[in-house]
Design a protein around this motif. Structure first.
Motif, PDB file in Angstrom:
ATOM      1  N   SER A  12      -0.509 -16.672   8.395  1.00  0.00           N
ATOM      2  CA  SER A  12      -0.306 -17.913   7.652  1.00  0.00           C
ATOM      3  C   SER A  12       1.081 -17.946   7.031  1.00  0.00           C
ATOM      4  N   GLY A  13       1.490 -19.114   6.606  1.00  0.00           N
ATOM      5  CA  GLY A  13       2.794 -19.258   5.985  1.00  0.00           C
ATOM      6  C   GLY A  13       2.932 -18.431   4.728  1.00  0.00           C
ATOM      7  N   SER A  14       1.870 -18.416   3.915  1.00  0.00           N
ATOM      8  CA  SER A  14       1.949 -17.652   2.665  1.00  0.00           C
ATOM      9  C   SER A  14       1.962 -16.161   2.941  1.00  0.00           C
ATOM     10  N   GLU A  15       1.255 -15.757   4.005  1.00  0.00           N
ATOM     11  CA  GLU A  15       1.305 -14.339   4.369  1.00  0.00           C
ATOM     12  C   GLU A  15       2.703 -13.947   4.826  1.00  0.00           C
ATOM     13  N   LEU A  16       3.341 -14.841   5.571  1.00  0.00           N
ATOM     14  CA  LEU A  16       4.719 -14.578   5.990  1.00  0.00           C
ATOM     15  C   LEU A  16       5.630 -14.444   4.776  1.00  0.00           C
ATOM     16  N   ASP A  17       5.416 -15.292   3.781  1.00  0.00           N
ATOM     17  CA  ASP A  17       6.230 -15.199   2.573  1.00  0.00           C
ATOM     18  C   ASP A  17       6.005 -13.870   1.857  1.00  0.00           C
ATOM     19  N   SER A  18       4.751 -13.425   1.828  1.00  0.00           N
ATOM     20  CA  SER A  18       4.453 -12.132   1.209  1.00  0.00           C
ATOM     21  C   SER A  18       5.113 -10.996   1.979  1.00  0.00           C
ATOM     22  N   LEU A  19       5.076 -11.114   3.304  1.00  0.00           N
ATOM     23  CA  LEU A  19       5.741 -10.100   4.125  1.00  0.00           C
ATOM     24  C   LEU A  19       7.231 -10.081   3.820  1.00  0.00           C
ATOM     25  N   ALA A  20       7.828 -11.265   3.706  1.00  0.00           N
ATOM     26  CA  ALA A  20       9.256 -11.344   3.412  1.00  0.00           C
ATOM     27  C   ALA A  20       9.559 -10.674   2.075  1.00  0.00           C
ATOM     28  N   ASP A  21       8.679 -10.857   1.102  1.00  0.00           N
ATOM     29  CA  ASP A  21       8.888 -10.225  -0.203  1.00  0.00           C
ATOM     30  C   ASP A  21       8.942  -8.703  -0.079  1.00  0.00           C
ATOM     31  N   ILE A  22       8.037  -8.172   0.718  1.00  0.00           N
ATOM     32  CA  ILE A  22       7.999  -6.723   0.901  1.00  0.00           C
ATOM     33  C   ILE A  22       9.257  -6.217   1.596  1.00  0.00           C
ATOM     34  N   PHE A  23       9.622  -6.889   2.670  1.00  0.00           N
ATOM     35  CA  PHE A  23      10.813  -6.454   3.408  1.00  0.00           C
ATOM     36  C   PHE A  23      12.069  -6.611   2.557  1.00  0.00           C
ATOM     37  N   LYS A  24      12.126  -7.686   1.790  1.00  0.00           N
ATOM     38  CA  LYS A  24      13.285  -7.880   0.923  1.00  0.00           C
ATOM     39  C   LYS A  24      13.364  -6.751  -0.105  1.00  0.00           C
ATOM     40  N   ALA A  25      12.198  -6.340  -0.594  1.00  0.00           N
ATOM     41  CA  ALA A  25      12.154  -5.289  -1.612  1.00  0.00           C
ATOM     42  C   ALA A  25      12.777  -3.994  -1.086  1.00  0.00           C
TER      43      ALA A  25
END
Lengths: 104, 104
Positions: A12-25
DNA sequence: TGAATATATGAACATATATTCATATATTAA
DNA sequence: TTAATATATGAATATATGTTCATATATTCA
């Protein structure tokens, strides 16, 4: 635990955003050094600061962010607070990315 | 191909920096959407722009960055240029991070 | 209590960066 | 060649963000 490649397609879009947060971290050199240091064992803020060559304040700021994402957890021991990884998947993440770096 | 957790411990500083570059790349929501879109099949810039809801210019800029990191590759087909993943490990990366999101 | 040590945090600042806009290049078709 | 389509790119701008500095909180020990 492994995941088939097909299961990553349906996200989902929100899951992708959560993934992006992790990778950005872990996409920040300082935070990645912190996470990498914690792969071996738990460390207090002072030790982390020395290990990654950052000020305790800067480390604390970044630990706060990592903790918010539940990538690290902490426990108090007297004056000191020990941080450790709060994610069984991080070492796999790093390993897979390392394969890209070394094979590419 | 799998990697034991212990092998991630011995990583040089420059390797850590390269890892950070990769994670930072897919740590941007737009770029992660691009990469995710390419998991299923190759897409041209125009299709990618529509899929991820970005302008072709913005997509092109980000593809340039992803290509510099060898995360995507391209081939020309007439006027269009098709992009695809240039990394067998990316789907594993995404899958492992997805486990964190879903289990956490 | 008071001092020392360890950690956390808010504000400010300097830097990094994603997007937009204008323009350039490349391919195809008329 | 000329027009149309697709992609790339440089400059500018607005936003995001990592660090520093000062200060606050918490624990231990004298």
């Amino acid at each position: 635990m492994s995941v088939g490649a097909e299961s990553i397609i349906a996200v989902s879009g929100s899951e992708l955003d959560s993934l992006a947060d992790i990778f950005k971290a872990i996409g920040d050199p300082g935070r990645l050094k912190i996470v990498h240091s914690l792969l071996a064992r738990e460390l207090c803020v002072h030790e982390l600061a020395q290990t990654v060559e950052m000020t305790p304040s800067a480390v604390s700021h970044q630990l706060r962010l990592l903790r918010g994402l539940k990538l690290v957890k902490r426990r108090r021991d007297g004056q000191r607070i020990f941080y450790s990884l709060d994610d069984a998947h991080i070492s796999t993440l790093l390993s897979q990315a390392l394969l890209h770096v070394r094979e590419g």
